[in-house]
Design a protein around this motif. Sequence first.
Motif, short mmCIF file in Angstrom:
data_model
loop_
_atom_site.label_atom_id
_atom_site.label_comp_id
_atom_site.label_asym_id
_atom_site.label_seq_id
_atom_site.Cartn_x
_atom_site.Cartn_y
_atom_site.Cartn_z
N TYR A 96 -62.74 -68.99 -24.35
CA TYR A 96 -63.22 -67.76 -23.73
C TYR A 96 -64.73 -67.68 -23.74
O TYR A 96 -65.36 -67.87 -24.77
N TYR A 128 -68.17 -65.24 -21.97
CA TYR A 128 -68.48 -63.93 -21.40
C TYR A 128 -69.95 -63.86 -21.00
O TYR A 128 -70.80 -64.45 -21.65
N LEU A 183 -74.11 -52.94 -24.33
CA LEU A 183 -73.62 -54.19 -23.76
C LEU A 183 -72.53 -53.90 -22.74
O LEU A 183 -71.53 -53.24 -23.05
N LEU A 240 -69.95 -55.75 -19.87
CA LEU A 240 -69.37 -57.03 -19.47
C LEU A 240 -69.51 -57.22 -17.96
O LEU A 240 -69.11 -56.36 -17.17
N TYR A 259 -66.07 -62.73 -17.14
CA TYR A 259 -65.64 -63.54 -18.26
C TYR A 259 -64.78 -64.69 -17.75
O TYR A 259 -64.32 -64.68 -16.60
N SER A 300 -65.71 -66.39 -27.57
CA SER A 300 -64.76 -65.70 -28.43
C SER A 300 -63.96 -66.72 -29.20
O SER A 300 -63.48 -67.70 -28.63
N VAL A 334 -56.45 -63.78 -34.32
CA VAL A 334 -55.83 -62.46 -34.31
C VAL A 334 -56.72 -61.44 -33.62
O VAL A 334 -56.25 -60.55 -32.92
N ALA A 335 -58.03 -61.58 -33.83
CA ALA A 335 -58.89 -60.48 -33.42
C ALA A 335 -60.13 -60.87 -32.64
O ALA A 335 -60.98 -60.05 -32.45
N TYR A 336 -60.31 -62.09 -32.23
CA TYR A 336 -61.33 -62.44 -31.23
C TYR A 336 -62.73 -61.97 -31.55
O TYR A 336 -63.35 -61.21 -30.81
N GLU A 337 -63.29 -62.46 -32.63
CA GLU A 337 -64.71 -62.22 -32.89
C GLU A 337 -65.53 -62.92 -31.81
O GLU A 337 -65.15 -64.00 -31.34
N GLN A 338 -66.64 -62.29 -31.46
CA GLN A 338 -67.49 -62.91 -30.45
C GLN A 338 -68.80 -63.37 -31.07
O GLN A 338 -69.34 -62.74 -31.97
N PHE A 376 -72.70 -64.75 -29.96
CA PHE A 376 -73.60 -64.57 -28.83
C PHE A 376 -74.70 -65.62 -28.80
O PHE A 376 -75.15 -66.11 -29.84
#
Lengths: 113, 116
Positions: free
Chosen positions: A31, A33, A43, A45, A48, A94, A98-102, A104
């Motif tokens: 993933y 973005y 921020l 979006l 993506y 990403s 479980v929770a998709y930390e991003q 940068f």
Amino acid sequence: DAGITQSPRHKVTETGTPVTLRCHQTENHRYMYWYRQDPGHGLRLIHYSYGVKDTDKGEVSDGYSVSRSKTEDFLLTLESATSSQTSVYFCAISVAGVAYEQYFGPGTRLTVT
Amino acid sequence: SQKIEQNSEALNIQEGKTATLTCNYTNYSPAYLQWYRQDPGRGPVFLLLIRENEKEKRKERLKVTFDTTLKQSLFHITASQPADSATYLCALDPPGGSSNTGKLIFGQGTTLQVKP
């Protein structure tokens, strides 16, 4: 450090010219973005990608297009830059789980005159 | 539509005190909430994640709470230091979840200034 680079880091361009920003990652994350960050808006979006050649629009996609022909590169194009697109642009990846930390990239400061 | 609110006014505190930042959300129930730190001229950096079934999470001097009844998360920095001065963003998974997209919705952030 998720190995994310952005180029260019700064750009000044004239209204009506095309601009392409590049995001490069080294860890094969699925993933990616593109965000823009403006005072008072936080921020937002733009587009993506959830895989090679798989992209979708975000909340502020008008005037922007993207392409992802390789896992590691995600390109953002302003077909005809306008002054309202003056902003700081961040690319992110990403980490699936479980929770998709991003994570940068360092950002690109774009000024459209 | 979903809305995330963080205090737009800067928070100024004295070194050594506990800083508390607030993130409120409306109109849906996220599965998790994340906090990020952003320094001027740099991209946000992930700090902590808390899931909807967790009331509290800690990491060193950081503590996050998640109250799904109040639709609020509190972010605490204990024994604050001038180096903690930054903008702190909260982020939530969007309505419908993130399982196929990894998308997040970000708040506008609160700037913390810790004075020596």
